[in-house]
Write a protein that holds these residues in place. Structure first.
Motif, PDB file in Angstrom:
ATOM      1  N   ARG A  95       0.842  -1.186   0.200  1.00 23.78           N
ATOM      2  CA  ARG A  95       0.094   0.007  -0.124  1.00 23.78           C
ATOM      3  C   ARG A  95       0.900   1.365  -0.050  1.00 23.78           C
ATOM      4  N   ARG A  96       2.104   1.276   0.496  1.00 23.42           N
ATOM      5  CA  ARG A  96       2.859   2.240   0.392  1.00 23.42           C
ATOM      6  C   ARG A  96       4.068   2.070  -0.768  1.00 23.42           C
ATOM      7  N   HIS A  97       3.520   1.494  -2.142  1.00 25.57           N
ATOM      8  CA  HIS A  97       4.318   1.129  -2.997  1.00 25.57           C
ATOM      9  C   HIS A  97       5.593   0.806  -2.868  1.00 25.57           C
ATOM     10  N   ARG A  98       6.034   0.020  -2.063  1.00 24.75           N
ATOM     11  CA  ARG A  98       7.165  -0.730  -1.662  1.00 24.75           C
ATOM     12  C   ARG A  98       7.018  -2.253  -1.844  1.00 24.75           C
ATOM     13  N   ALA A  99       8.428  -2.768  -2.471  1.00 20.46           N
ATOM     14  CA  ALA A  99       8.486  -3.922  -2.578  1.00 20.46           C
ATOM     15  C   ALA A  99       8.670  -4.780  -1.532  1.00 20.46           C
ATOM     16  N   THR A 100       8.011  -6.162  -1.163  1.00 19.24           N
ATOM     17  CA  THR A 100       8.298  -6.848  -0.085  1.00 19.24           C
ATOM     18  C   THR A 100       9.673  -7.299  -0.043  1.00 19.24           C
ATOM     19  N   PRO A 101      10.597  -7.217   0.874  1.00 21.38           N
ATOM     20  CA  PRO A 101      11.949  -7.375   0.975  1.00 21.38           C
ATOM     21  C   PRO A 101      12.334  -9.011   1.199  1.00 21.38           C
ATOM     22  N   LEU A 102      13.389  -9.317   0.406  1.00 21.98           N
ATOM     23  CA  LEU A 102      13.560 -11.022   0.172  1.00 21.98           C
ATOM     24  C   LEU A 102      13.757 -11.550   1.772  1.00 21.98           C
ATOM     25  N   TRP A 103      14.304 -10.714   2.647  1.00 21.65           N
ATOM     26  CA  TRP A 103      14.418 -11.427   3.971  1.00 21.65           C
ATOM     27  C   TRP A 103      13.260 -11.465   4.796  1.00 21.65           C
ATOM     28  N   LEU A 104      12.142 -10.824   4.211  1.00 25.35           N
ATOM     29  CA  LEU A 104      10.723 -10.982   5.056  1.00 25.35           C
ATOM     30  C   LEU A 104      10.010 -12.406   4.375  1.00 25.35           C
ATOM     31  N   VAL A 105      10.396 -12.494   2.998  1.00 25.04           N
ATOM     32  CA  VAL A 105       9.806 -13.573   2.399  1.00 25.04           C
ATOM     33  C   VAL A 105      10.516 -15.066   3.043  1.00 25.04           C
ATOM     34  N   VAL A 106      11.933 -14.798   3.376  1.00 23.96           N
ATOM     35  CA  VAL A 106      12.672 -15.980   3.828  1.00 23.96           C
ATOM     36  C   VAL A 106      12.182 -16.240   5.214  1.00 23.96           C
ATOM     37  N   VAL A 107      12.084 -15.168   5.967  1.00 18.67           N
ATOM     38  CA  VAL A 107      11.628 -15.396   7.560  1.00 18.67           C
ATOM     39  C   VAL A 107      10.399 -15.863   7.519  1.00 18.67           C
ATOM     40  N   TYR A 108       9.247 -15.538   6.414  1.00 23.84           N
ATOM     41  CA  TYR A 108       8.062 -16.052   6.559  1.00 23.84           C
ATOM     42  C   TYR A 108       8.141 -17.686   6.228  1.00 23.84           C
ATOM     43  N   SER A 109       8.897 -17.837   5.171  1.00 19.91           N
ATOM     44  CA  SER A 109       8.777 -19.205   4.567  1.00 19.91           C
ATOM     45  C   SER A 109       9.339 -20.434   5.707  1.00 19.91           C
ATOM     46  N   VAL A 110      10.574 -19.860   6.368  1.00 25.31           N
ATOM     47  CA  VAL A 110      11.076 -20.736   7.317  1.00 25.31           C
ATOM     48  C   VAL A 110      10.004 -20.955   8.563  1.00 25.31           C
ATOM     49  N   ALA A 111       9.264 -20.152   8.810  1.00 20.94           N
ATOM     50  CA  ALA A 111       8.288 -20.102  10.161  1.00 20.94           C
ATOM     51  C   ALA A 111       7.283 -20.922   9.606  1.00 20.94           C
ATOM     52  N   TRP A 112       6.944 -20.685   8.380  1.00 24.76           N
ATOM     53  CA  TRP A 112       5.389 -21.366   7.808  1.00 24.76           C
ATOM     54  C   TRP A 112       5.801 -22.972   7.761  1.00 24.76           C
ATOM     55  N   VAL A 113       7.060 -23.299   7.184  1.00 28.91           N
ATOM     56  CA  VAL A 113       7.466 -24.725   7.145  1.00 28.91           C
ATOM     57  C   VAL A 113       7.502 -25.225   8.548  1.00 28.91           C
ATOM     58  N   PHE A 114       8.137 -24.394   9.428  1.00 28.28           N
ATOM     59  CA  PHE A 114       8.333 -24.934  10.861  1.00 28.28           C
ATOM     60  C   PHE A 114       7.069 -25.405  11.347  1.00 28.28           C
ATOM     61  N   GLY A 115       6.159 -24.305  11.577  1.00 29.60           N
ATOM     62  CA  GLY A 115       4.844 -24.421  11.999  1.00 29.60           C
ATOM     63  C   GLY A 115       4.139 -25.677  11.421  1.00 29.60           C
ATOM     64  N   PHE A 116       4.088 -25.651  10.121  1.00 27.73           N
ATOM     65  CA  PHE A 116       3.555 -27.038   9.395  1.00 27.73           C
ATOM     66  C   PHE A 116       4.267 -28.281   9.696  1.00 27.73           C
ATOM     67  N   LEU A 117       5.341 -28.139   9.616  1.00 28.15           N
ATOM     68  CA  LEU A 117       6.200 -29.540  10.364  1.00 28.15           C
ATOM     69  C   LEU A 117       5.742 -30.084  11.702  1.00 28.15           C
ATOM     70  N   THR A 118       5.864 -28.830  12.448  1.00 26.95           N
ATOM     71  CA  THR A 118       5.483 -29.319  13.879  1.00 26.95           C
ATOM     72  C   THR A 118       4.067 -29.634  14.126  1.00 26.95           C
ATOM     73  N   TRP A 119       3.165 -29.263  13.336  1.00 27.97           N
ATOM     74  CA  TRP A 119       1.788 -29.933  13.387  1.00 27.97           C
ATOM     75  C   TRP A 119       1.672 -31.088  12.650  1.00 27.97           C
ATOM     76  N   ALA A 120       2.102 -31.318  11.596  1.00 29.29           N
ATOM     77  CA  ALA A 120       2.016 -32.768  10.944  1.00 29.29           C
ATOM     78  C   ALA A 120       2.902 -33.687  11.600  1.00 29.29           C
ATOM     79  N   ALA A 121       3.824 -33.456  12.554  1.00 25.69           N
ATOM     80  CA  ALA A 121       4.647 -34.578  12.955  1.00 25.69           C
ATOM     81  C   ALA A 121       4.278 -34.538  14.461  1.00 25.69           C
TER      82      ALA A 121
END
Length: 430
Positions: A95-121
Motif C-alpha cells: 500500500r506504500r508502493h514498496r516491494a516486499t523485501p527478500l528477507w521477509l519472504v525468507v523469514v515467513y517461509s522458514v516460519a511457515w514450514v516450521f509450523g506445518f512440520l510441527t503440526w504434521a509430525a
C-alpha cells in the motif's frame, strides 16, 4: 562508465532514467496472506495434542546437539501469528508502493514450514539432518539443470531440452561406467552426452532458426524414446555388464564434516556434490565478473548491438549452450552414479522441467536459481519424511507437494520477472 570486453567497449549506464515508474506487484502479499490463512485453517480445524521432537544430530557427529521438543499446538499457533504479522507487513509495504523485501519472504517461509512440520509430525521425531541432506541430494540434478538453463537463456537460447540432457547424461554415465568400470569415465560420458543434446539444439535453433521451444520439446521426447529403446533392447538383457555402474562414495571433508548439523549435510558428500558447489560459484563469477560473461549477457540482451561492436553472436551462443549442456549432463550422472544402482526408463521424472521452473523463479540468476532448486528438493523430500514418521497428512497431497510448491513459487513469490530481451529470438546477421 564502460566495460572493455577485449573485442569491444560496451557502455553500461548506472544512472537510473528519470520519470521511470516502478510497478510493485501484489502477488507476494496476496500469496503470503493466503498461505497464512491456510495454516490458520489447518491448525484450527484439525487441532492436535502432543509434542514434536526435532533431532539435530547424527551418531557420527563430533559434538552431539541435544534434541529439541516443542509443544505442537502452542508452537503452531505462535507460527500462525508470526506468519500473519509478516503477511500484514507485506500488505502495508504494498500500500506504500514498496516491494516486499527478500528477507521477509525468507523469514515467513522458514516460519511457515516450521509450523506445518510441527503440526504434521505431532507425536513423532523429525530427523532434521536426514531431512535436509536428503533434500540436497534430490536437488543436485535440479541445480545442475538450472545452471544449464541460466547459461542458455542468458545467451538468448531457451533451453527446454534440460530434461533430455539430464536423461542422456544418466544413460551415458550408467553405460560407460559399467563398460570401463570407472565412475569418473561415466561422469565424463554424461557431460559429453549433455553436450551432444545441446549441439543438436544449437544446430536447429541457432543455425536454422527453428522455434527453440519446439526444438527443446522434440529433443526431450527423442531422448526419452531413444533411452527407453536402448534400455529395453541393450541394457536390460545385459544388465550385469552394461547397467551395473560403480558408484561415487561419500568423502567427508576433515574438520568441516565434523561441524554439528552443517557438516553431515554439506561436507559428507560425494564428488558430484562438491563439483556442484564449484559449478555454482564458477558460473556466478563467470557471468558477472568475466569478459566472457559480459559477452554472453550482451548477446542475450541486445545481439545486434553486440554484433556491431565485434562480438560474434551465434558463436558465443553456441559456446554457451554447449557449456550449459555439459553442466546439465553432469546432473544426469548423479542419478546413476550416486542415487540408484542402475539406469531405468524415465528415471529423471520431469526434473528438467522443474529445473526450468527454478530458472524462472530465480529470475535467470545462478544463485537464486540454485536456491529455488533447493526449495523444490526440500518439498520433494518432505513428503517422504512425513510418510515415514506416520504423519496423518494424506499421501496423495504429499506426492503433489513439490509441484504445488513449483506452481506457487513461479506464479507468486517470483513477482514480476523479465527474461533476457533476446531470449528465444534467433539472430540473423544483417
Amino acid at each position: 562508465m564502460s566495460t572493455t570486453t577485449g573485442e569491444a567497449s560496451i557502455p553500461i549506464h548506472e544512472t537510473p532514467l528519470a520519470g521511470v515508474t516502478t510497478v510493485i506487484e501484489k502477488k507476494t502479499p496476496v500469496l503470503l496472506s493466503t498461505l497464512a490463512l491456510l495454516l490458520l485453517a489447518i491448525v484450527a480445524i484439525w487441532p492436535k495434542s502432543g509434542d514434536t521432537t526435532y533431532r539435530l544430530a547424527v551418531p557420527s557427529d563430533f559434538a552431539q546437539l541435544p534434541t529439541v521438543t516443542v509443544p505442537s499446538t502452542l508452537t503452531a499457533w505462535i507460527v500462525v501469528v508470526v506468519c500473519g504479522l509478516c503477511a500484514a507487513w507485506s500488505v502495508v509495504l504494498y500500500r506504500r508502493h514498496r516491494a516486499t523485501p527478500l528477507w521477509l519472504v525468507v523469514v515467513y517461509s522458514v516460519a511457515w514450514v516450521f509450523g506445518f512440520l510441527t503440526w504434521a509430525a505431532t507425536g513423532g521425531t523429525i530427523p532434521l539432518v536426514g531431512l535436509l541432506s536428503g533434500s540436497l541430494a534430490l536437488a543436485v540434478p535440479l541445480v545442475f539443470g538450472a545452471l544449464g538453463g541460466v547459461l542458455g537463456e542468458r545467451s538468448g537460447v531457451v533451453n527446454i531440452a534440460i530434461e533430455g540432457q539430464l536423461l542422456a547424461g544418466a544413460f551415458a554415465a550408467a553405460m560407460v561406467a559399467s563398460v570401463l568400470d570407472s565412475a569418473w569415465a561415466g561422469l565424463v560420458a554424461a557431460s559429453a552426452a549433455g553436450v551432444l543434446v545441446a549441439l543438436i539444439l544449437g544446430l536447429f535453433a541457432i543455425t536454422y532458426f527453428v522455434d527453440q521451444v519446439i526444438v527443446g520439446v522434440v529433443l526431450n521426447v527423442l531422448v526419452l524414446g531413444l533411452t527407453s529403446f536402448m534400455f529395453t533392447q541393450v541394457l536390460a538383457p545385459n544388465a550385469a555388464s552394461l547397467n551395473a555402474p560403480p558408484h561415487f562414495k561419500a568423502i567427508p571433508i576433515p574438520v568441516l564434516g565434523d561441524i554439528p548439523l552443517v557438516g553431515p549435510i554439506f561436507f559428507r558428500q560425494t564428488v558430484i556434490v562438491y563439483l556442484l558447489y564449484v559449478a555454482v560459484a564458477l558460473v556466478t563469477w563467470s557471468l558477472y565478473r568475466s569478459k566472457w560473461g559480459l559477452r554472453v549477457r550482451a548477446v542475450g540482451e541486445h545481439p545486434k548491438a553486440a554484433d556491431t561492436v565485434g562480438i560474434k553472436v551465434n558463436r558465443t551462443r553456441y559456446r554457451t549452450i554447449l557449456i550449459a549442456g555439459a553442466v546439465a549432463g553432469v546432473g544426469g550422472a548423479f542419478y546413476t552414479l550416486v542415487s540408484v544402482p542402475q539406469f531405468n526408463r524415465e528415471m529423471t521424472g520431469g526434473a528438467g522441467y522443474i529445473a526450468l521452473a527454478a530458472v524462472i523463479f530465480g529470475k535467470w540468476d545462478p544463485i537464486r536459481a540454485t536456491l529455488a532448486a533447493l526449495l523444490f528438493g526440500f518439498a520433494s523430500n518432505l513428503q517422504g519424511v512425513l510418510s515415514v514418521i506416520g504423519s496423518p497428512v494424506p499421501s496423495q497431497f504429499m506426492l503433489m507437494l513439490p509441484y504445488v510448491v513449483t506452481i506457487f513459487a513461479v506464479a507468486g513469490l517470483v513477482g514480476r520477472s523479465r527474461p533476457p530481451a533476446a531470449d528465444g529470438i534467433p539472430y540473423r546477421k544483417g
